[in-house]
Design an enzyme around this catalytic site. Structure first.
Site, PDB file in Angstrom:
ATOM      1  N   GLY A 154      39.891  34.456  35.598  1.00 61.10           N
ATOM      2  CA  GLY A 154      40.523  35.766  35.495  1.00 61.10           C
ATOM      3  C   GLY A 154      41.701  35.708  34.536  1.00 61.10           C
ATOM      4  N   ILE A 156      44.882  34.863  34.996  1.00 64.29           N
ATOM      5  CA  ILE A 156      45.679  33.639  35.082  1.00 64.29           C
ATOM      6  C   ILE A 156      44.860  32.442  34.594  1.00 64.29           C
ATOM      7  CG2 ILE A 156      46.892  32.063  36.633  1.00 64.29           C
ATOM      8  CD1 ILE A 156      47.616  34.528  38.338  1.00 64.29           C
ATOM      9  N   ARG A 176      32.079  33.790  40.018  1.00 63.07           N
ATOM     10  CA  ARG A 176      30.972  34.633  40.459  1.00 63.07           C
ATOM     11  C   ARG A 176      30.106  35.099  39.295  1.00 63.07           C
ATOM     12  NH1 ARG A 176      34.010  39.027  44.045  1.00 63.07           N
ATOM     13  NH2 ARG A 176      35.439  38.805  42.287  1.00 63.07           N
ATOM     14  N   SER A 177      30.713  35.229  38.109  1.00 66.21           N
ATOM     15  CA  SER A 177      29.962  35.689  36.948  1.00 66.21           C
ATOM     16  C   SER A 177      30.601  35.145  35.674  1.00 66.21           C
ATOM     17  CB  SER A 177      29.916  37.223  36.892  1.00 66.21           C
ATOM     18  OG  SER A 177      31.229  37.759  36.846  1.00 66.21           O
ATOM     19  N   ARG A 236      45.899  30.373  46.198  1.00 62.02           N
ATOM     20  CA  ARG A 236      46.219  30.585  47.612  1.00 62.02           C
ATOM     21  C   ARG A 236      45.915  29.292  48.356  1.00 62.02           C
ATOM     22  NH1 ARG A 236      48.924  34.277  46.414  1.00 62.02           N
ATOM     23  NH2 ARG A 236      48.843  36.441  47.170  1.00 62.02           N
ATOM     24  N   GLU A 265      51.169  27.910  55.034  1.00 64.91           N
ATOM     25  CA  GLU A 265      52.494  28.096  54.426  1.00 64.91           C
ATOM     26  C   GLU A 265      53.469  28.786  55.394  1.00 64.91           C
ATOM     27  OE1 GLU A 265      53.632  30.416  50.370  1.00 64.91           O
ATOM     28  OE2 GLU A 265      51.997  28.961  50.252  1.00 64.91           O
ATOM     29  N   HIS A 283      55.738  27.409  46.378  1.00 66.76           N
ATOM     30  CA  HIS A 283      55.227  28.710  45.934  1.00 66.76           C
ATOM     31  C   HIS A 283      56.107  29.298  44.820  1.00 66.76           C
ATOM     32  CE1 HIS A 283      52.311  31.942  47.453  1.00 66.76           C
ATOM     33  NE2 HIS A 283      52.675  32.274  46.227  1.00 66.76           N
ATOM     34  N   GLY A 285      54.980  29.867  41.649  1.00 65.93           N
ATOM     35  CA  GLY A 285      54.158  30.373  40.554  1.00 65.93           C
ATOM     36  C   GLY A 285      54.759  31.544  39.807  1.00 65.93           C
TER      37      GLY A 285
END
Length: 318
Positions: A154, A156, A176-177, A236, A265, A283, A285
């Site tokens: 995606g 990121i 997925r694709s 995640r 977390e 965390h 990011g």
């Protein structure tokens, strides 16, 4: 209109919210308990929540029929029961796009820290451990000519791939694709997840947390990876089965791991804390002043739009 903000947010976002309604903030800057959250949202028309807030049907019912929008200050929304809120006529929004570069930067930082043993070297010096330079001292792994496997290409994932190309890494990805435009721009190759795990020198996770991706990286997946491979997770925590990861690292099944997110977390699997070939960050990011401010502002704009009867910039679609 009453707007409940579950945790303190930057001033520019509060200004937008205060122009849209009466803002409630907790006295302490900490995560609210379930009981505190349900009590706080009573009579609210809008909620601005964080990724550690579980927003489900009972929370919406505690807010009452006035609730119109829940704005998550995050890209992911696995903490929100979107279907339950939609059934009650509540719009859910998120904050995509604004944290892409910050998260990609941290991913590359973790990758370098892990493969070049930067954190380990820092700990050695701070402990005042005697050392001297020699050609075999604290050798890491170079990146040029190696393969980066990206799980989820995606926004990121693509940003990480662009940065990785500068280090001479070849790019493969699974998902997925296929993403043909990104393949062409990044010279990336689409492969099955099994092939990615078996061939990548670094596996970097950038898929959303869904029932399908929970524990995507489990004992079986780790066993498919090369003993010289590294795992990086900035998506995640529950995408990785932490106990299985600790087992694999202790047995030397993979070379190391870098985690910015955790399965339970803020708790961390204790065995990971004892391993030198593991890099851990809390965390971070999206943790730049600019990014966190922009995230909060976008969430506030989503709220303001819904309360004024407009389409929000970033609605979550079922």
């Amino acid at each position: 209109m009453r707007i409940v903000v579950t945790r303190r947010i930057p001033g520019p976002a509060l200004e937008i919210l205060r122009a849209a309604g009466e803002v409630w903030l907790p006295d302490e800057d900490r995560a609210l308990t379930t009981e505190e959250l349900r009590k706080a949202v009573g009579g609210a028309s809008a909620m601005v929540c964080m990724l550690h807030d579980t927003i489900d049907g009972p929370v919406a019912d505690a807010a009452g029929p006035a609730l119109r929008v829940v704005a998550n200050v995050a890209v992911g929304y696995d903490n929100i029961d979107v279907a339950a809120l939609a059934a009650r006529g509540v719009v859910v929004t998120n904050t995509p796009g604004v944290l892409t570069d910050a998260t990609a930067d941290l991913t590359v930082g973790l990758l370098l820290t892990l493969t070049r043993r930067i954190a380990e070297g820092d700990r050695l010096l701070r402990a005042r451990t005697p050392w001297s330079f020699h050609l075999g001292f604290m050798l890491g792994s170079g990146l040029a000519g190696k393969t980066l496997g990206i799980v989820g290409l995606g926004q990121i994932g693509q940003a990480v791939a662009r940065r990785a190309r500068a280090f001479g890494l070849d790019i493969v990805y699974s998902g997925r694709s296929r993403v043909p435009a990104a393949e062409a721009a990044l010279d990336a190759r689409f492969v099955s997840q099994d092939e990615l795990l078996a061939t990548a020198d670094v596996v970097s996770l950038h898929c959303p947390l869904t029932p399908r991706t929970r524990h995507l990286i489990d004992a079986a997946a780790l066993a498919r990876m090369k003993p010289s491979a590294y795992l990086v997770n900035t998506t995640r925590g529950p995408v990785v089965h932490e106990a299985a990861l600790a087992d694999a690292l202790e047995r030397g099944e993979i070379a190391g791991a870098a985690l910015d997110v955790f399965e339970h977390e803020p708790e961390v699997e204790p065995r990971l804390l004892a391993l030198d070939n593991v890099v851990l960050t809390p965390h971070l990011g999206s943790a730049t002043v600019e990014t966190r401010t922009e995230m909060a502002v976008l969430a506030a704009r989503n709220v303001a739009a819904v309360l004024s009867g407009q389409e929000p910039p970033n609605p979550v679609r079922g």
